[in-house]
Design an enzyme around this catalytic site. Structure first.
Site, PDB file in Angstrom:
ATOM      1  N   HIS A  19       0.839  -1.207   0.000  1.00 15.43           N
ATOM      2  CA  HIS A  19       0.000   0.000   0.000  1.00 15.43           C
ATOM      3  C   HIS A  19       0.873   1.256   0.000  1.00 15.43           C
ATOM      4  O   HIS A  19       0.621   2.209  -0.747  1.00 15.43           O
ATOM      5  CB  HIS A  19      -0.896   0.045   1.245  1.00 15.43           C
ATOM      6  CG  HIS A  19      -1.920  -1.044   1.337  1.00 15.43           C
ATOM      7  ND1 HIS A  19      -2.104  -1.811   2.463  1.00 15.43           N
ATOM      8  CD2 HIS A  19      -2.827  -1.499   0.435  1.00 15.43           C
ATOM      9  CE1 HIS A  19      -3.081  -2.675   2.257  1.00 15.43           C
ATOM     10  NE2 HIS A  19      -3.536  -2.518   1.031  1.00 15.43           N
ATOM     11  N   ARG A  92      -2.156  -6.325  -8.369  1.00 19.26           N
ATOM     12  CA  ARG A  92      -1.026  -7.239  -8.163  1.00 19.26           C
ATOM     13  C   ARG A  92      -1.067  -8.283  -9.273  1.00 19.26           C
ATOM     14  O   ARG A  92      -0.639  -8.030 -10.377  1.00 19.26           O
ATOM     15  CB  ARG A  92      -1.108  -7.893  -6.772  1.00 19.26           C
ATOM     16  CG  ARG A  92      -0.670  -6.992  -5.664  1.00 19.26           C
ATOM     17  CD  ARG A  92      -1.158  -7.472  -4.338  1.00 19.26           C
ATOM     18  NE  ARG A  92      -2.608  -7.399  -4.274  1.00 19.26           N
ATOM     19  CZ  ARG A  92      -3.329  -7.607  -3.193  1.00 19.26           C
ATOM     20  NH1 ARG A  92      -2.741  -7.953  -2.063  1.00 19.26           N
ATOM     21  NH2 ARG A  92      -4.635  -7.490  -3.215  1.00 19.26           N
TER      22      ARG A  92
HETATM   23  P1  ADP Z   1      -9.792  -3.933  -0.379  1.00 18.82           P
HETATM   24  O1  ADP Z   1     -10.410  -4.741   0.730  1.00 18.82           O
HETATM   25  O2  ADP Z   1     -10.591  -2.747  -0.781  1.00 18.82           O
HETATM   26  O3  ADP Z   1      -9.269  -4.735  -1.543  1.00 18.82           O
HETATM   27  P2  ADP Z   1      -7.055  -3.583   0.479  1.00 18.82           P
HETATM   28  O4  ADP Z   1      -6.622  -2.779   1.643  1.00 18.82           O
HETATM   29  O5  ADP Z   1      -6.775  -5.052   0.525  1.00 18.82           O
HETATM   30  O6  ADP Z   1      -8.561  -3.232   0.333  1.00 18.82           O
HETATM   31  O7  ADP Z   1      -6.404  -3.009  -0.862  1.00 18.82           O
HETATM   32  C1  ADP Z   1      -6.649  -1.719  -1.327  1.00 18.82           C
HETATM   33  C2  ADP Z   1      -6.137  -1.608  -2.754  1.00 18.82           C
HETATM   34  O8  ADP Z   1      -4.723  -1.751  -2.751  1.00 18.82           O
HETATM   35  C3  ADP Z   1      -6.659  -2.666  -3.722  1.00 18.82           C
HETATM   36  O9  ADP Z   1      -6.848  -2.061  -4.981  1.00 18.82           O
HETATM   37  C4  ADP Z   1      -5.563  -3.678  -3.785  1.00 18.82           C
HETATM   38  O10 ADP Z   1      -5.565  -4.382  -5.024  1.00 18.82           O
HETATM   39  C5  ADP Z   1      -4.346  -2.778  -3.653  1.00 18.82           C
HETATM   40  N1  ADP Z   1      -3.193  -3.476  -3.103  1.00 18.82           N
HETATM   41  C6  ADP Z   1      -3.131  -4.213  -1.973  1.00 18.82           C
HETATM   42  N2  ADP Z   1      -1.892  -4.711  -1.786  1.00 18.82           N
HETATM   43  C7  ADP Z   1      -1.148  -4.287  -2.844  1.00 18.82           C
HETATM   44  C8  ADP Z   1       0.227  -4.469  -3.258  1.00 18.82           C
HETATM   45  N3  ADP Z   1       1.052  -5.232  -2.560  1.00 18.82           N
HETATM   46  N4  ADP Z   1       0.620  -3.873  -4.409  1.00 18.82           N
HETATM   47  C9  ADP Z   1      -0.242  -3.126  -5.134  1.00 18.82           C
HETATM   48  N5  ADP Z   1      -1.531  -2.918  -4.821  1.00 18.82           N
HETATM   49  C10 ADP Z   1      -1.977  -3.483  -3.673  1.00 18.82           C
END
Ligand code: ADP
Length: 160
Positions: A19, A92
């Site tokens: 993130h 991802r």
């Molecule tokens: P949600 O429950 O809305 O998916 P997350 O907190 O898991 O919330 O993720 C928020 C966003 O960040 C999503 O679009 C997810 O795909 C992206 N994301 C999460 N981890 C990564 C990462 N390691 N690299 C790139 N994007 C990420």
């Protein structure tokens, strides 16, 4: 009128280095970025919304154009109220695509003036997810390569 204000919504349960990588890159692309924690009463996470916000605030303290906030209900309603025109999401693997595609289309349907933009993960962080952090930490494993150092103790504390 849509603006260049960008909102990065998510669960952030907890915030990971994946993130933060996205946030740092987006903070260079947009004058202002809001990281918005979804407060979903139907899906209580491991960390309370307050703790997620506090961890995000610590992890983003070095970024002066990044604001941390939370919202409930529809993302597009929050965006409209905030006067924001761009939703940022991360991708991802292809497994993210299906969900993200559907969400972006639904949001486009109900709020055509709002654009969803995607940033591709940096390869170093492609394998990192909040669920992996929770799983490893719950078994007492080392998550220091997965979350920002400043929130490491908060994560461990949740499982003590
Ligand atoms: P949600 O429950 O809305 O998916 P997350 O907190 O898991 O919330 O993720 C928020 C966003 O960040 C999503 O679009 C997810 O795909 C992206 N994301 C999460 N981890 C990564 C990462 N390691 N690299 C790139 N994007 C990420």
């Amino acid at each position: 009128m849509p603006t260049s204000l960008c909102v990065y919504p998510g669960s952030f349960d907890p915030v990971t280095l994946g993130h933060i990588d996205l946030i740092e890159r987006a903070a260079k692309l947009f004058p202002n970025l809001v990281v918005a924690v979804l407060n979903n009463p139907d899906k209580q996470g491991t960390f309370t919304t307050e703790r997620r916000l506090a961890m995000l605030a610590k992890a983003c303290a070095h970024l002066s154009n990044v604001k941390i906030d939370s919202f409930g209900g529809l993302l597009v309603d929050y965006m409209r109220k905030a006067g924001a025109g761009i939703v940022l999401r991360g991708l991802r693997a292809v497994t993210d695509f299906e969900n993200e595609f559907q969400m972006a289309q639904v949001n486009r349907q109900i709020a055509p003036e709002i654009e969803t933009l995607f940033l591709m993960t940096s390869p170093d962080y492609a394998y990192i997810s909040s669920s992996a952090v929770r799983q490893i930490a719950s078994f007492g494993g080392d998550v220091s390569t997965l979350v920002p150092a400043c929130i490491l103790e908060d994560v461990y504390q949740a499982y003590r």
